[in-house]
Enzyme design. Structure first.
Site, short mmCIF file in Angstrom:
data_model
loop_
_atom_site.label_atom_id
_atom_site.label_comp_id
_atom_site.label_asym_id
_atom_site.label_seq_id
_atom_site.Cartn_x
_atom_site.Cartn_y
_atom_site.Cartn_z
N LYS A 1 35.28 38.21 51.06
CA LYS A 1 36.15 38.72 50.00
C LYS A 1 35.63 39.99 49.35
O LYS A 1 34.43 40.18 49.15
CB LYS A 1 36.32 37.65 48.90
CG LYS A 1 37.18 36.49 49.29
CD LYS A 1 38.59 36.87 49.71
CE LYS A 1 39.47 37.22 48.55
NZ LYS A 1 39.84 36.04 47.75
N SER B 1 33.16 37.08 46.40
CA SER B 1 33.47 35.70 46.04
C SER B 1 32.19 34.88 46.18
O SER B 1 31.39 35.11 47.09
CB SER B 1 34.55 35.15 46.96
OG SER B 1 34.50 33.74 46.97
N HIS C 1 62.50 48.49 45.43
CA HIS C 1 62.55 47.02 45.55
C HIS C 1 61.38 46.52 46.40
O HIS C 1 61.49 45.47 47.05
CB HIS C 1 63.87 46.55 46.18
CG HIS C 1 65.07 47.16 45.53
ND1 HIS C 1 65.76 46.57 44.51
CD2 HIS C 1 65.68 48.35 45.75
CE1 HIS C 1 66.76 47.35 44.13
NE2 HIS C 1 66.74 48.44 44.86
N TYR D 1 51.37 47.78 -2.11
CA TYR D 1 50.32 47.21 -1.27
C TYR D 1 50.40 45.70 -1.29
O TYR D 1 50.61 45.09 -2.33
CB TYR D 1 48.93 47.65 -1.76
CG TYR D 1 47.80 46.98 -0.99
CD1 TYR D 1 47.34 47.53 0.20
CD2 TYR D 1 47.25 45.77 -1.42
CE1 TYR D 1 46.34 46.90 0.93
CE2 TYR D 1 46.25 45.14 -0.69
CZ TYR D 1 45.80 45.71 0.48
OH TYR D 1 44.82 45.09 1.21
N GLN E 1 45.75 43.94 5.43
CA GLN E 1 44.38 43.87 5.92
C GLN E 1 44.32 43.52 7.41
O GLN E 1 43.35 43.83 8.09
CB GLN E 1 43.63 42.82 5.10
CG GLN E 1 42.19 42.63 5.46
CD GLN E 1 41.46 41.83 4.39
OE1 GLN E 1 41.32 42.28 3.27
NE2 GLN E 1 41.02 40.63 4.73
N GLU F 1 42.81 44.01 38.45
CA GLU F 1 43.32 42.76 37.85
C GLU F 1 42.96 42.67 36.37
O GLU F 1 43.79 42.25 35.55
CB GLU F 1 42.74 41.56 38.60
CG GLU F 1 43.23 41.46 40.04
CD GLU F 1 42.39 40.46 40.82
OE1 GLU F 1 42.71 39.27 40.78
OE2 GLU F 1 41.40 40.87 41.45
N ASN G 1 37.30 41.67 46.07
CA ASN G 1 38.44 41.51 45.16
C ASN G 1 38.62 42.72 44.26
O ASN G 1 37.65 43.28 43.76
CB ASN G 1 38.23 40.25 44.30
CG ASN G 1 38.13 38.99 45.15
OD1 ASN G 1 38.81 38.88 46.17
ND2 ASN G 1 37.26 38.08 44.76
#
Ligand code: ARG
Length: 482
Positions: free
Chosen positions: A303, A297, A176, A337, A342, A310, A305
């Site tokens: 910063k 940044s 948790h 078919y 396609q 991400e 990052n």
């Protein structure tokens, strides 16, 4: 593998429209396609990259027709030589822009006829684009799956290497997202490798499923000429031959299972990515990502990052989307078919491309990350050892339920006093239960807690060593040829 790279959009391709573009089936038509239909109909910008497979399948088909006595040896030889010239021409082209054809199969046939004249028109005998495209796509799929397996294996190995390197750091294990019990950092890292090993096991099964030859199924009813499909399969490197011509031209199940595999891997990578985002945050500070995998940044000079993580997390969205899209295409298709099929290629190419970009980046990110031992050790609260405290009592004959209650009460005492569990005195402990002795202090050592879990799959050194060996073993099996 460069699936969609370099292709222009179908709408923007500006392909000249003329009847030659539909020479494959133009016989019973008088006019051309409507402009809008031309755009919808065209798949060349997507299936362009199947040209090597289309040429390869065509060469095998010409030999098959020759063996069946349909093509003379001379015709077969001319077609083969012509196809190799077509391959050189296609190789020299930057892409499909400007070509008038609707698909790659039509381009190859047109060029063949340009190279060797009307005899080139014999190649399509007994074949349909339906079994042809299914063959091309499976040929491509087998290579793509191989490449995915290689990249995934590289990532698993990198995670395992990083795990070994950090086996002796004890970090909080979370449930948790609350501190739960101490674990070796290597154990955490390996927990992110096992899902990928399962994905590799899945891919092995997908490869086996993909490894079936469709060629010879024709449009829907098979081939009227006595083509030896086993020989075709052997020549094209397929392990098996499909058994039902109707099923063969409509079966895209392998693409769904590949897309599922890609989506599952995407989800696993996304979870690993999330750990990296969280653990590299200034609040945690457990992980420092390599500079090459982070960005700064434009505004805030401080910063750094975790973009690699991400972007990986973000890319999982399209992997899931491609799976759902393909399942939706297949749902409700009638027998045989249907042109809807396609849509298969764009989804598969995109998922494969996405993983081929994400996997190496994550491999690099894992390879260059470092763990901050002191930040991790600072974070280890002794409240996390409450279970060990209960287990101490259990070893002295106290029923676990009661021991749990006692340990819980002691956590409460410590918390109320703003102290660590380990700072309680023996008297305080004994006030909660008389079975505590002087040796209880050893319980408050996270490393001892880790070492006490020696079961298979547990955190003790021996168990972790065995886990590394098991990972190697299972990985080897997952990457063996199917
Ligand atoms: N482009 C088609 C596909 O990807 C292959 C050609 C079959 N076309 C047809 N009209 N039967 O499925």
């Amino acid at each position: 593998m460069t699936a969609l790279a370099g292709s222009s959009s179908p709408v923007g391709s500006g392909a000249p429209r003329d009847r030659a573009a539909h020479a494959l089936w133009g016989g019973r038509f008088e006019g051309g396609l409507a402009d809008e239909m031309e755009v919808l109909n065209r798949s060349l910008d997507v299936d362009w990259l199947l040209w090597p497979q289309d040429v390869r399948g065509s060469r095998a088909w010409a030999r098959g027709l020759e063996r069946a006595g349909i093509l003379s040896r001379d015709d077969a030889r001319r077609i083969d030589a012509g196809l190799s010239k077509v391959a050189s021409r296609l190789e020299a082209l930057p892409g499909p822009a400007g070509l008038p054809e609707e698909d790659i199969h039509t381009v190859v046939e047109r060029m063949l006829i340009e190279e060797i004249g009307p005899v080139g028109g014999k190649l399509h005998t007994g074949r349909s684009r339906n079994d042809q495209v299914a063959t091309d796509f499976r040929l491509w799929g087998k290579d793509a799956i191989g490449e995915l397996r290689d990249r995934m294996t590289a990532l698993v190995r990198e995670i395992a290497r990083k795990a070994r390197e950090n086996s002796d750091i004890v970090m909080p294990g979370f449930t948790h997202l609350q501190q739960a019990q101490p674990v070796p950092a290597g154990h955490w890292l390996l927990s992110r490798a096992w899902p990928l090993v399962r994905d590799l096991e899945h891919l092995r099964a997908v490869l086996r499923e993909c490894d079936v030859l469709p060629l010879g199924a024709g449009a829907v009813a098979g081939c009227p000429f006595n083509v030896d499909r086993e020989a075709l399969a052997a020549e094209l490197g397929f392990g098996r031959v499909s058994e039902n011509s109707i099923d063969t031209v409509s079966d895209r199940d392998w693409t769904v299972r590949l897309l599922f595999g890609a989506a599952m891997t995407g989800v696993h990578l996304s979870q690993l990515a999330e750990d990296l985002v969280l653990f590299s945050s200034s609040e945690f500070g457990f992980v420092r990502l390599g500079e090459g995998y982070t960005t700064g940044s434009s505004l805030m000079p401080q910063k750094r990052n975790p973009d690699v993580a991400e972007l990986t997390r973000g890319k999982s969205g399209r992997l899931v989307g491609n799976l759902v899209g393909m399942l939706t295409v297949l749902k409700g298709l009638p027998t045989g078919y249907n042109r809807d099929l396609q849509e298969d290629k764009e989804a598969v190419f995109d998922s494969v491309d996405t993983l081929l970009v994400v996997l190496p980046a994550m491999t690099g990110a894992v390879g260059t990350l470092t763990l901050d031992r002191s930040r991790i050790e600072e974070a280890l609260g002794t409240q996390m050892l409450a279970t060990d405290l209960a287990d101490y009592l259990v070893r002295r004959g106290v029923p676990f339920r009661q021991a749990h209650h006692v340990a819980g009460a002691l956590v409460r005492v410590a918390e109320d006093a703003g102290r660590e569990l380990s700072q309680l005195t023996l008297e305080e402990l004994n006030a909660a239960h008389p079975a505590f002795d002087g040796d209880v202090l050893a319980v408050f050592e996270p490393a001892a807690s880790v070492e006490s879990r020696a079961v298979r799959g547990g955190t003790a050194k021996g168990a972790l060593g065995a886990q590394f060996e098991a990972l190697d073993r299972v990985l080897e099996a997952a990457i063996a040829s199917p």
